[in-house]
Design a protein around this motif. Structure first.
Motif, PDB file in Angstrom:
ATOM      1  N   ALA A 198      -2.071  13.408  10.877  1.00 31.39           N
ATOM      2  CA  ALA A 198      -1.925  14.636  10.052  1.00 31.39           C
ATOM      3  C   ALA A 198      -0.463  15.179  10.103  1.00 31.39           C
ATOM      4  N   ILE A 199       0.077  14.823  10.922  1.00 33.36           N
ATOM      5  CA  ILE A 199       1.703  15.314  10.890  1.00 33.36           C
ATOM      6  C   ILE A 199       2.492  14.292   9.873  1.00 33.36           C
ATOM      7  N   GLN A 200       2.058  13.205   9.729  1.00 31.40           N
ATOM      8  CA  GLN A 200       2.711  12.246   8.851  1.00 31.40           C
ATOM      9  C   GLN A 200       2.204  12.483   7.552  1.00 31.40           C
ATOM     10  N   LEU A 201       0.900  13.079   7.507  1.00 29.02           N
ATOM     11  CA  LEU A 201       0.510  13.512   5.852  1.00 29.02           C
ATOM     12  C   LEU A 201       1.281  14.486   5.504  1.00 29.02           C
ATOM     13  N   ARG A 202       1.696  15.495   6.431  1.00 29.41           N
ATOM     14  CA  ARG A 202       2.221  16.673   5.692  1.00 29.41           C
ATOM     15  C   ARG A 202       3.782  16.144   5.688  1.00 29.41           C
ATOM     16  N   GLU A 203       4.432  15.389   6.479  1.00 33.86           N
ATOM     17  CA  GLU A 203       5.808  14.952   6.272  1.00 33.86           C
ATOM     18  C   GLU A 203       5.923  14.273   4.922  1.00 33.86           C
ATOM     19  N   ARG A 204       4.933  13.410   4.493  1.00 34.59           N
ATOM     20  CA  ARG A 204       5.072  12.618   3.296  1.00 34.59           C
ATOM     21  C   ARG A 204       4.733  13.817   2.298  1.00 34.59           C
ATOM     22  N   ALA A 205       3.992  14.729   2.224  1.00 33.13           N
ATOM     23  CA  ALA A 205       3.829  15.889   1.242  1.00 33.13           C
ATOM     24  C   ALA A 205       5.086  16.557   1.093  1.00 33.13           C
ATOM     25  N   ASN A 206       5.884  16.851   2.120  1.00 26.96           N
ATOM     26  CA  ASN A 206       6.892  17.472   2.010  1.00 26.96           C
ATOM     27  C   ASN A 206       8.057  16.682   1.172  1.00 26.96           C
ATOM     28  N   ALA A 207       8.294  15.476   1.501  1.00 25.92           N
ATOM     29  CA  ALA A 207       9.118  14.714   0.960  1.00 25.92           C
ATOM     30  C   ALA A 207       8.745  14.357  -0.791  1.00 25.92           C
ATOM     31  N   LEU A 208       7.423  14.532  -0.913  1.00 32.12           N
ATOM     32  CA  LEU A 208       6.612  14.268  -2.342  1.00 32.12           C
ATOM     33  C   LEU A 208       7.312  15.781  -3.153  1.00 32.12           C
ATOM     34  N   ASP A 209       7.342  16.888  -2.521  1.00 36.03           N
ATOM     35  CA  ASP A 209       7.976  17.893  -2.911  1.00 36.03           C
ATOM     36  C   ASP A 209       9.347  17.909  -3.305  1.00 36.03           C
ATOM     37  N   ARG A 210      10.049  17.554  -2.458  1.00 38.62           N
ATOM     38  CA  ARG A 210      11.619  17.330  -2.623  1.00 38.62           C
ATOM     39  C   ARG A 210      11.652  16.487  -3.726  1.00 38.62           C
ATOM     40  N   ALA A 211      11.149  15.501  -3.724  1.00 38.51           N
ATOM     41  CA  ALA A 211      11.261  14.549  -5.033  1.00 38.51           C
ATOM     42  C   ALA A 211      10.894  15.118  -6.316  1.00 38.51           C
ATOM     43  N   ALA A 212       9.794  15.870  -6.490  1.00 38.15           N
ATOM     44  CA  ALA A 212       9.307  16.607  -7.434  1.00 38.15           C
ATOM     45  C   ALA A 212      10.432  17.441  -8.132  1.00 38.15           C
ATOM     46  N   SER A 213      11.290  18.229  -7.261  1.00 38.27           N
ATOM     47  CA  SER A 213      12.363  19.128  -7.632  1.00 38.27           C
ATOM     48  C   SER A 213      13.370  18.389  -8.656  1.00 38.27           C
ATOM     49  N   HIS A 214      13.521  17.213  -8.613  1.00 37.44           N
ATOM     50  CA  HIS A 214      14.488  16.191  -9.013  1.00 37.44           C
ATOM     51  C   HIS A 214      13.967  15.284 -10.221  1.00 37.44           C
ATOM     52  N   VAL A 215      12.958  15.617 -10.713  1.00 34.39           N
ATOM     53  CA  VAL A 215      12.497  14.629 -11.850  1.00 34.39           C
ATOM     54  C   VAL A 215      11.956  15.504 -13.024  1.00 34.39           C
ATOM     55  N   PRO A 216      11.594  15.201 -13.945  1.00 33.63           N
ATOM     56  CA  PRO A 216      11.110  15.794 -15.118  1.00 33.63           C
ATOM     57  C   PRO A 216       9.817  16.372 -14.775  1.00 33.63           C
ATOM     58  N   GLN A 217       9.194  17.297 -15.628  1.00 31.70           N
ATOM     59  CA  GLN A 217       8.013  18.251 -15.061  1.00 31.70           C
ATOM     60  C   GLN A 217       6.851  17.236 -15.067  1.00 31.70           C
ATOM     61  N   PRO A 218       6.425  16.520 -16.149  1.00 29.96           N
ATOM     62  CA  PRO A 218       5.161  15.869 -15.863  1.00 29.96           C
ATOM     63  C   PRO A 218       5.123  14.821 -14.617  1.00 29.96           C
ATOM     64  N   VAL A 219       6.348  14.167 -14.233  1.00 30.65           N
ATOM     65  CA  VAL A 219       6.362  13.270 -12.967  1.00 30.65           C
ATOM     66  C   VAL A 219       6.384  14.458 -11.904  1.00 30.65           C
ATOM     67  N   GLY A 220       6.838  15.599 -11.933  1.00 32.88           N
ATOM     68  CA  GLY A 220       6.907  16.177 -10.641  1.00 32.88           C
ATOM     69  C   GLY A 220       5.441  16.806 -10.475  1.00 32.88           C
ATOM     70  N   THR A 221       4.878  17.252 -11.616  1.00 34.62           N
ATOM     71  CA  THR A 221       3.582  17.934 -11.627  1.00 34.62           C
ATOM     72  C   THR A 221       2.420  16.786 -10.947  1.00 34.62           C
ATOM     73  N   ARG A 222       2.779  15.422 -10.916  1.00 35.33           N
ATOM     74  CA  ARG A 222       2.034  14.510 -10.259  1.00 35.33           C
ATOM     75  C   ARG A 222       2.367  14.388  -9.031  1.00 35.33           C
ATOM     76  N   LEU A 223       3.645  14.496  -8.729  1.00 39.96           N
ATOM     77  CA  LEU A 223       4.191  14.315  -7.419  1.00 39.96           C
ATOM     78  C   LEU A 223       3.590  15.535  -6.513  1.00 39.96           C
ATOM     79  N   ARG A 224       3.552  16.619  -7.142  1.00 39.45           N
ATOM     80  CA  ARG A 224       3.032  18.076  -6.371  1.00 39.45           C
ATOM     81  C   ARG A 224       1.626  17.844  -6.084  1.00 39.45           C
ATOM     82  N   ALA A 225       1.044  17.364  -7.271  1.00 43.48           N
ATOM     83  CA  ALA A 225      -0.435  17.218  -6.985  1.00 43.48           C
ATOM     84  C   ALA A 225      -0.612  16.141  -5.556  1.00 43.48           C
ATOM     85  N   ASN A 226      -0.080  14.957  -5.690  1.00 41.86           N
ATOM     86  CA  ASN A 226      -0.131  14.241  -4.596  1.00 41.86           C
ATOM     87  C   ASN A 226       0.058  14.774  -3.518  1.00 41.86           C
ATOM     88  N   ALA A 227       0.915  15.344  -3.303  1.00 42.12           N
ATOM     89  CA  ALA A 227       1.513  16.303  -1.987  1.00 42.12           C
ATOM     90  C   ALA A 227       0.383  17.287  -1.837  1.00 42.12           C
TER      91      ALA A 227
END
Length: 260
Positions: free
Chosen positions: A209-238
């Motif tokens: 559970a801890i690792q899931l939230r850590e990976r989700a946070n990493a995906l959110d950070r990555a989403a802020s540096h990529v184009p919107q369609p990719v960012g949307t998918r990353l946030r959905a995965n998060a």
């Protein structure tokens, strides 16, 4: 044209020389980087031979991150009904070593579950109660000498075997009848590279559970540096990963306080 016998294959003498060259290179690099703890120690029985090299290879595959995924992909077929004949052609018994090291890695996983439960941590998932029962085998694993014969016997014991899948952030208490990872029929081991959400063999721990939230946070950070369609998918995965963590927190079960 005359062909020298053995052309295209490595002879044992050549293989041993290459192992010696690899050890020299690895130790030189370790010294250069100041990693003295990573040097390969001398073998008290002489030069490192092929048997020790194979066992070291199997040990490291089993214990690297996603190591069991690698085993499932690369060597999983060696434990199927295809027979061991294929493995004996050029693998020199590596399939038996892989079985042994797989069981040792599985034993480490079972011991970790046992220790977590004893410390008051919880598990969740469809196979959580089965995992709690399986964790009781940890002391038995600890006292077992793992041979090729023992490994084969333990690998078919569905009640005692729990596989770690750090890539998917879950444990698999594999049961052939409920596995969703095989589309081409029932097999004796899970395809850890094809874990399916909702499978009846899934177990998650508080650590997951801890690792899931850590990976989700990493995906959110990555989403802020990529184009919107990719960012949307990353946030959905998060969001999906956080949902798994929330489900764990709501449904986790622990050992009774009076449990031994």
């Amino acid at each position: 044209m005359h062909m020298r016998p053995g052309t295209g294959t490595l002879k044992l003498t050549t293989f041993r020389r290459r192992i010696d060259a690899f050890v020299h290179w690895a130790n030189t690099e370790a010294d250069r980087c100041g990693l003295t703890g990573e040097t390969i120690p001398p073998d008290p029985l002489g030069n490192i031979g092929t048997a020790r090299f194979r066992r070291s290879l199997a040990w490291h595959i089993a214990r690297r991150p996603n190591g069991l995924v690698a085993l499932a992909i690369q060597y999983g077929h060696l434990r199927t009904a295809i027979s061991g004949a294929y493995a004996s052609r050029g693998r020199g018994g590596i399939h038996e070593l892989i079985d042994i090291e797989t069981v040792r890695a599985v034993a480490d996983t079972v011991a970790d579950v046992h220790d977590d439960l004893q410390a008051g941590r919880g598990v969740s998932g469809p196979a959580a109660r089965r995992a709690i029962k399986a964790s009781a085998t940890a002391p038995r694993f600890a006292g077992t000498v793992i041979t090729a014969t023992t490994a084969k016997r333990l690998l078919v014991n569905e009640d005692a075997i729990i596989y770690d899948n750090p890539h998917a952030l879950l444990l698999c208490h594999y049961k052939r009848g409920t596995a969703l990872c095989h589309r081409d029929g029932v097999k004796d081991a899970p395809s850890l590279d094809h874990c399916v959400p909702g499978c009846g063999n899934i177990v998650r721990t508080d650590r997951h559970a801890i690792q899931l939230r850590e990976r989700a946070n990493a995906l959110d950070r990555a989403a802020s540096h990529v184009p919107q369609p990719v960012g949307t998918r990353l946030r959905a995965n998060a969001d999906r990963l956080r949902a798994h963590a929330d489900t764990h927190d709501r449904t986790r079960i622990t050992l009774p306080e009076d449990a031994p």
